[in-house]
Design an enzyme around this catalytic site. Structure first.
Site, PDB file in Angstrom:
ATOM      1  N   GLU A  91      67.612  46.358  18.239  1.00  0.00           N
ATOM      2  CA  GLU A  91      66.835  45.542  17.133  1.00  0.00           C
ATOM      3  C   GLU A  91      67.267  46.215  15.879  1.00  0.00           C
ATOM      4  O   GLU A  91      66.993  45.841  14.800  1.00  0.00           O
ATOM      5  CB  GLU A  91      65.667  45.812  17.410  1.00  0.00           C
ATOM      6  CG  GLU A  91      64.942  44.805  18.526  1.00  0.00           C
ATOM      7  CD  GLU A  91      65.023  43.523  18.340  1.00  0.00           C
ATOM      8  OE1 GLU A  91      64.671  42.866  17.498  1.00  0.00           O
ATOM      9  OE2 GLU A  91      65.620  42.567  19.266  1.00  0.00           O
ATOM     10  N   SER A 487       8.436  31.670  51.425  1.00  0.00           N
ATOM     11  CA  SER A 487       7.576  32.753  51.985  1.00  0.00           C
ATOM     12  C   SER A 487       8.196  34.093  51.641  1.00  0.00           C
ATOM     13  O   SER A 487       7.532  34.923  51.712  1.00  0.00           O
ATOM     14  CB  SER A 487       7.397  32.321  53.379  1.00  0.00           C
ATOM     15  OG  SER A 487       6.851  31.259  53.786  1.00  0.00           O
TER      16      SER A 487
END
Length: 845
Positions: A91, A487
Site C-alpha cells: 500500500e 399451584s
C-alpha cells in the site's frame, strides 16, 4: 542587442515569478477554503474502534462472540514485523519517509494512467491518507475529498508517530468476510493468530484492501493469488524477504478457511444457545447496543457447560417423549427439488443450505433420496453414503392431510415421506451395549417449555434452556414466556400466612366455596373433586388443596398475598383477585425460580444473574454481580482450618423461621404429595403446578444449594390432555438434571434457624402429640419460641360453612366431573373446569 535579450529574459522571469506567485496564492486559497470546516484529526488520538464482545464460561473458555464489525484490536507492538512489512509493501512503500502524501507515487500513478489511456489506474493514496478517508471522510471519488485528505494527512503526521498511524490503519481496514483489522482477518481466512502467519499468508491479507468485496479466496482465487504474488515481489524488492523466500512462497497454492484448508474459527465455538442470547438481550439493555456489540467487552458468564448440556438434553427428552406420544408427523416442512437430487454433490450442497436446526445433540439433517415398497433411502449430512429408514420406524405416526384431518397410521415409509423431504434423524443404539442399530426419524416437538437452574445463595444461573432448539425458535421460554404458574404459586400464599401468625398445624376448612363475581358464580374445586373438611395447613400444601388456599388468601387478605408475591419478584403487580391465589396471573419461569431460591437460602433476597463480571476493552471491571465483602481475604495467610469470612449485605425478604417452616412443608410435597416422583439422595423440597385443562405444567424444586424449575406447554396455550401433570412431565426433567448436579454440588439437610423448637404433630388432625409419639401420622413441626400452640382455631376465610352432618370426611363434591381409567388400570376423577368466562382459575396440582 544585449539589452534587448536581457530585457526579454527579465520579462520572462517576471512572468514566471508572477505566475508562481499567483499559483501559490491560488493553491493557498484552495487549501484555506477546504481546510476551514474539516473534522478534527485530534480525535484519532483517542481511537476506540468497534471490537468484538466475547462471552466466556467460568473456566475461561470462549463460548460466544457478538459484533457488528468483527474486529480484534491489536497494539502495534504486538503486530509481527512480517505483517507490517506486507501491508507497507502493498500500500505505501515510502510510508516511513513521506510526510502524509507521496508526490513520487502520485506522479507515477498519473504517468501510468496516461500511458495506459486510463485502462490501468492505481491508487496513489498513502496509508496516512487512507486512515483519514476511513475515519473522517467519505469514500466518494472527487477532487474535493482528495484535497481534504491531503490536508488532514499532513496534519495527522504532525500529531501522531508513524507507528501510531500504522496501528490505526491495521486495526481499522476492512479486509472482506466481515473482518475488520488484520487480527480478525487472520482468524477468518486462516484461523491463526498473527504470530503464526507465513509470508504468503501475510501477503494474502495485504492483497485484500485493494478490493475486499471482489477478492474472494474461492470465487476469485486466481485474482487473489496474482495480487498475493505481487505483494510478495514488492516485499522482496523492498528488502523484507530474500529472493529464495519470495520464489518459494509465490509457488504455494492459495490456502484458506473458505477453501476448506483450515477449520473455521466459528465452527470451534459451541452453537449459540438460549443462555448467551439472553446475556445479549440483558446486557444490550444495560449498556446499550452500540457498547455491547462494539465495546470489546469481556463477559464472564455463570454457565456451567456440562450442566447446560444436561439441562438441554433433559428438557428435549421430555418434550420429544410427549410429542411422540401424540403420534402426529409434521417433519421439517423443508424439501429439496428433485432436480437437485441427481448427484451426491448436488444433494449434499442443497442439504447443507437447508434451513433446519443443527443444534440438537446427536441429531442430523438428512434428505429422502428414494422410496421403496416399505423403506426409504436417505442421505445424511456429514455421513458417508446413504442409509435406510425401515417401515417400522414410521408406524408410530399419522400424517395430517390437506383437509386438516389426520390420516391413517403409517405402515410404510412412503405414508409419511416424499422424495426430497428434508428430515432429522439420529442413531438408535442398543441400551445394553451401545451398539448402533439403525437410523431413526425425529422431529422438533410442537409442545415447548423452559428449564432453569441457579445457585440459591449467589443467584448464579448455572443452566438455562428456553425451548427445544434455539435454531428452531429463538424465543426464550424461560425468561420471556408469560405463563400461569398454577399451584406452584401456592407457597407464596402459605408464606404470607405463616408470617401472619399461622403455623404448619393451623386447621383450615376444606369445604365448598361459591363466589359471586361480575362474570357469574365461581365454584372452585380441588383437583380430586372432593372436600376433606378441617385439615392442617401442611396437608393443604402437600396435597395442593385449592379450597384451603383460597380460604387462607381470603383470611389474610389478597393485598397481603400480593405484597408477598411482589416482594419476592414473582410479579411487578398482582391483581387482588382470589383466583390469583391459585396462580392464574401469568409470570415467567425466571422469576419463579429466583423466588423459590429465597425459600431455600433462609429468606434472603438473591438476584438471578447470567453474568459474574463484565470488563471493558481495557480490562476495567464495569459490572460485578457479587457485591458481598470478604473480611479476611486480604490477609496473606489464614489460620489453620479457617475459611474466608464473607459478610452478607443482602435484604431479608422473609423471616428465617417462616422460610424453614415452608421448606419443611414443601419437603412433604416431595415425600407424600404431587412431587413424589422426585428421587434424589439428598433432601429436596418443591411444588408442582398444573393449570386448568393442563395448559401449563410446572415443577420447581430445590436442595440446600441449587434451585431448578421446569414448565411445559404449547406456545399458544391449549390443553395437553387429561394425563398431563407437573408431577409426570416436569419432575422427570428435574430428576435427570439434579442427579448430575448434586454429584458436583452435593446437598445437606436444610438449615434450622435459631429461635424455635420442634413439636410432634398429628399431620392428619393437627393435634399436638407427646415427644415419644411414633407412626406415619407423626411429624415434627418447627414452632417459634413462645408461639401459642393452640393455633387460630378453624380458618374458614369468612365463607359460609357447610353443615358437618351433610359433609362426611372425604365425601364427593357436588360437581364430580368424569371418571376415567388410567394406563395403570386405576380409576381417577377428572373434575370439571373451575373457571368462568375466559378466566382460568389457576392451579389444580
Amino acid at each position: 542587442m544585449l539589452r534587448f535579450v536581457l530585457s526579454f529574459l527579465g520579462a520572462i522571469f517576471a512572468w514566471i515569478v508572477t505566475g508562481i506567485f499567483f499559483v501559490a496564492l491560488t493553491l493557498g486559497a484552495v487549501l484555506w477554503m477546504y481546510s476551514r470546516d474539516l473534522p478534527s484529526h485530534e480525535q484519532l488520538a483517542q481511537y476506540s474502534p468497534k471490537t468484538i464482545s466475547r462471552v466466556y464460561s467460568g473456566e475461561g473458555r470462549l463460548i460466544d462472540e457478538f459484533a457488528q464489525e468483527r474486529r480484534i484490536f491489536v497494539p502495534i507492538d504486538e503486530i509481527p514485523p512480517l505483517v507490517k512489512e506486507a501491508f507497507i509493501s502493498a500500500e505505501d512503500k515510502n510510508f516511513y519517509y513521506h510526510h502524509g502524501f507521496d508526490p513520487r507515487g502520485m506522479i507515477g500513478a498519473m504517468v501510468q494512467a496516461v500511458a495506459s489511456r486510463g485502462e490501468s489506474v492505481r491508487g496513489a493514496s498513502t496509508i496516512t491518507q487512507q486512515v483519514m478517508k476511513n475515519f473522517l471522510l467519505s469514500s466518494d471519488r472527487s477532487i474535493e475529498r482528495k484535497i481534504k485528505e491531503l490536508i488532514l494527512a499532513t496534519r495527522l503526521e504532525q500529531s501522531l508517530t508513524k507507528d501510531q498511524i500504522l496501528e490505526l490503519y491495521l486495526n481499522e481496514i476492512f479486509l472482506g468476510q466481515n473482518s475488520f483489522g488484520v487480527a480478525a482477518a487472520s482468524q477468518t481466512y486462516f484461523n491463526k493468530p498473527l504470530t503464526d502467519l507465513a509470508p504468503h499468508e501475510a501477503a494474502t491479507l495485504a492483497a485484500m484492501p485493494q478490493a475486499p468485496g471482489r477478492y474472494h479466496p474461492v470465487r476469485a482465487k486466481e485474482r487473489v493469488t496474482e495480487r498475493r504474488n505481487y505483494v510478495l515481489r514488492e516485499m522482496w524488492q523492498n528488502g523484507y524477504i530474500d529472493q529464495p523466500t519470495y520464489e518459494a512462497e509465490s509457488k504455494l497454492p492459495l490456502r484458506s478457511v473458505q477453501n476448506g484448508d483450515f477449520p473455521a474459527f466459528q465452527k470451534q465455538l459451541p452453537p449459540r444457545d438460549y443462555f448467551t442470547d439472553e446475556i445479549r438481550r440483558q446486557l444490550s439493555a444495560e449498556f446499550g447496543e452500540d457498547e455491547f456489540f462494539g465495546g470489546g467487552l469481556a463477559i464472564r458468564a455463570t454457565i456451567e457447560p456440562d450442566l447446560q448440556q444436561i439441562a438441554a438434553t433433559a428438557l428435549q427428552r421430555a418434550l420429544e417423549k410427549f410429542d411422540r406420544s401424540r403420534g402426529i408427523w409434521r417433519g421439517t416442512r423443508v424439501s429439496i427439488p428433485a432436480e437437485k437430487l441427481a448427484t451426491e454433490q448436488e444433494w449434499r450442497a442443497a442439504l447443507d443450505a437447508a434451513q433446519v436446526p443443527r443444534d440438537i445433540h446427536d441429531w442430523y439433517p438428512a434428505v429422502v433420496l428414494s422410496l421403496g415398497e416399505t423403506d426409504a433411502t436417505i442421505g445424511i449430512e456429514e455421513e458417508e453414503g446413504t442409509a435406510t429408514i425401515p417401515a417400522k420406524d414410521v408406524q408410530w405416526a399419522r400424517k395430517r392431510l390437506a383437509t386438516g384431518k389426520l390420516g391413517p397410521k403409517a405402515k410404510v415409509a412412503s405414508d409419511l415421506l416424499d422424495v426430497g423431504d428434508v428430515v432429522l434423524v439420529r442413531r438408535m443404539t442398543d441400551d445394553a451395549s451401545g451398539a448402533f442399530v439403525r437410523w431413526t426419524l425425529r422431529q422438533v416437538p410442537e409442545i415447548e417449555g423452559g428449564f432453569m437452574a441457579m445457585d440459591v445463595n449467589t443467584g448464579r444461573v448455572m443452566a438455562m434452556q428456553g425451548g427445544f432448539s434455539y435454531q428452531s425458535s429463538v424465543f426464550n421460554r424461560a425468561t420471556q414466556a408469560q405463563r400461569q404458574p398454577g399451584s406452584s404459586f401456592k407457597p407464596f400464599v402459605y408464606a404470607a400466612a405463616l408470617d401472619s401468625g399461622f403455623t404448619p398445624a393451623t386447621i383450615v376448612v376444606d369445604e365448598p366455596i361459591v363466589v359471586n363475581t361480575p362474570e357469574g358464580l365461581w365454584t372452585p374445586k380441588n383437583s380430586t373433586g372432593k372436600y376433606y373438611g378441617p385439615t392442617p395447613m401442611r396437608t393443604g400444601i402437600e396435597q395442593s388443596r385449592n379450597l384451603m388456599t383460597i380460604r387462607i388468601a381470603q383470611d389474610i387478605g389478597m393485598d397481603t398475598v400480593a405484597q408477598y408475591a411482589e416482594k419476592f419478584g414473582v410479579y411487578d403487580h398482582l391483581s387482588h383477585y382470589l383466583a390469583n391465589s391459585l396462580g392464574s396471573q401469568e409470570t415467567t419461569l425466571f422469576k419463579m425460580v429466583a423466588a423459590y431460591a429465597m425459600f431455600a437460602n433462609g429468606g434472603e433476597r438473591v438476584e438471578p444473574t447470567l453474568v459474574d463480571r463484565v470488563q471493558d476493552r481495557r480490562g476495567r471491571t464495569i459490572y460485578r454481580h457479587d457485591q458481598r465483602t470478604c473480611l479476611n481475604c486480604g490477609q496473606a495467610t489464614l489460620p489453620m482450618g479457617a475459611a474466608p469470612s464473607v459478610e452478607t449485605n443482602r435484604e431479608r425478604v422473609m423471616d428465617a423461621i417462616t422460610a424453614y417452616q415452608l421448606t419443611s412443608m414443601m419437603e412433604g410435597v416431595v415425600k407424600r404429595g404431587s412431587g413424589r416422583g422426585v428421587n434424589l439422595p439428598v433432601p429436596v423440597a418443591g411444588k408442582t403446578g398444573t393449570t386448568n385443562d393442563a395448559k401449563d405444567v410446572w415443577f420447581i424444586g430445590f436442595t440446600s444449594d441449587i434451585v431448578a424449575g421446569c414448565y411445559l406447554g404449547y406456545d399458544q396455550p391449549r390443553t395437553m390432555g387429561e394425563d398431563a401433570y407437573g408431577g409426570t412431565l416436569c419432575v422427570p426433567v428435574f430428576n435427570e438434571f439434579m442427579k448430575e448436579a448434586i454429584k458436583e454440588y452435593g446437598g445437606t439437610q436444610f438449615r434450622v434457624p435459631p429461635g424455635g423448637h420442634f413439636v410432634n404433630i398429628d399431620r392428619f388432625s393437627g393435634a399436638i402429640l407427646g415427644p415419644d409419639a411414633k407412626g406415619d401420622n407423626v411429624i415434627a413441626e418447627y414452632f417459634r419460641d413462645g408461639q401459642d400452640l393452640s393455633g387460630l382455631g378453624l380458618v374458614d376465610g369468612g365463607f359460609e360453612r357447610v353443615d358437618p352432618a351433610v359433609l362426611p370426611l372425604y365425601s364427593q363434591g357436588g360437581d364430580q366431573g368424569s371418571a376415567v381409567t388410567t394406563s395403570t388400570g386405576r380409576k381417577k376423577v377428572i373434575p370439571k373446569k373451575a373457571d368462568f368466562g375466559t378466566l382460568s382459575s389457576g392451579g389444580l396440582y
